[in-house]
Design an enzyme around this catalytic site. Structure first.
Site: not given
Ligand code: NAD
Ligand code: TYD
Length: 350
Positions: A32, A127-129
């Protein structure tokens, strides 16, 4: 056991698993942090097959205890620090959670499962990053399972590092691991530091919509529900040691995302067409900003029969509607620490 289950993607995955598999016990483990929110799980918290454990994945003792006490036989690891901009200002936090956290879980799984790996699975949600960036002018190039890792941000470097450790536990100890690399997700419950919910929230308040650089960077967007359906398939069916790329086949420039969000949000708010266009504000570019991400998910489609079912226009409309219908959720999240983060990062109030 689903780590990070109180976050954006994790909460969608927990909901899917609790509802789809009543015979499983779903153990949600989350520390959390600012990004974790038990409100995201309100509708499943009283389900008989759901348990919440408030714990930090870096706490090896706690991970081992939770695994033993719930007889955990599968782990889907999503807990992470997930925001690139925060990784630029505080990279050490990313090493701790994303690298030490995965190590603690891998080691706990190895200890608790103790070589009895039949029927066990460890899915690392990545992630794809990790693949770095693609040029904007080569639409023929996409990331796939054979693309070498070349991360640029502290966030993507920490996720790449985690993936390497996961792979090493399969190669060295035979731990049955799988890795998924997904493109940018969007949908309900995403923390409003990320582009799409940040823009919706700012349109709602008539605040500037910050676009980094010229807004020409490209992301491949996937509706979160399609991502968690893929994770379900991969967790149950992928071979140990394999990796899968997940993507929406939906490349959009950031400026086009912002314009689409303005069109949908203005319409749903009853504003005149183009009302919020003047809010678009070009700001300094992100350091090391990756130009383009794009995923070739044909392996997942071919092996496991997955394909995205929510089209981008439909997904965007659903997402904006959800945020407008859940303004209390947004207001609560954007009240405390978020305001401070926003002021520090953007130099203005959100
Ligand atoms: P988010 O930031 O919304 O959620 C992360 C969760 O992890 C939160 O509930 C946080 O409380 C919990 N957390 C953080 N540190 C912790 C710790 N030390 N111990 C236990 N819990 C902890 O992230 P998200 O966008 O839901 O991403 C989830 C996963 O998917 C991540 O691993 C992220 O790298 C991966 N991912 C995200 C995206 C995207 O577009 N959001 C895309 C590809 C992969
Ligand atoms: P983001 O949602 O942070 O995802 P990621 O960096 O993991 O791709 O950003 C998506 C795209 O939007 C990224 O190219 C950065 C850009 N961006 C802005 O232009 N303005 C903003 O305020 C934020 C948060 C992201």
């Amino acid at each position: 056991m689903i780590t990070g289950g109180a976050g954006f993607i994790g909460s969608h995955l927990v909901r899917l698993m609790v509802n789809k598999y009543p015979e499983y016990k779903i153990v949600c483990v989350d520390a959390l942090t600012y990004a974790g929110n038990l409100e995201n799980l309100r509708d499943v918290e009283s389900a008989p097959n759901y348990v919440f454990e408030h714990a930090d994945v870096c706490d090896f003792g706690a991970m081992e205890r939770i695994m033993r006490s719930h007889a955990v036989d599968g782990i889907i690891h999503l807990a992470a620090e997930s925001h690139v901009d925060r990784s630029i200002s505080d990279p050490l936090a990313f090493v701790r959670t994303n690298v030490e956290g995965v190590m603690s879980l891998l080691q706990a799984a190895r200890r608790v499962w103790n070589g009895a790996f039949d029927g066990k699975r460890f899915l690392n949600v990545s992630t794809d990053e990790v693949f770095g960036a693609l040029p904007a002018d080569r639409p023929d190039l996409k990331f796939s399972e054979s693309t070498p890792y070349a991360p640029h941000s502290p966030y993507s470097a920490s996720k790449a590092s985690a993936d390497h450790f996961v792979r090493s536990f399969f190669d060295t100890y035979g731990l049955p691991t799988v890795i998924s690399n997904c493109s940018n997700n969007y949908g309900p419950y995403q923390f409003p530091e990320k582009l799409i919910p940040l823009v919706i929230n700012n349109i709602r308040h008539g605040k500037p919509l910050p676009v980094y650089g010229e807004g020409l960077n490209v992301r491949d967007w996937l509706y979160v529900g399609d991502h968690v359906r893929a994770l379900d398939l991969i967790f149950h069916q992928a071979d140990p040691g394999s990796t899968y790329c997940i993507g929406g086949d939906c490349e959009r420039r950031n400026i086009d995302i912002v314009r689409s969000l303005i069109a949908v949000t203005d319409r749903l708010l009853g504003n005149s067409e183009g009302h919020s266009l003047p809010l678009i504000t070009y700001v300094a570019d992100r350091a090391g900003h990756d130009m383009r991400y794009a995923i070739d998910s044909s392996k997942l489609q071919h092996d496991l029969g997955w394909k995205p079912v929510v089209g981008f226009e439909d997904g965007l409309e659903r997402t904006v509607r959800w945020y407008l219908d859940n303004q209390q959720w947004l207001d609560r999240i954007t009240s405390g620490d978020y305001r401070e983060y926003y002021r520090r990062h953007y130099g203005s109030d959100c």
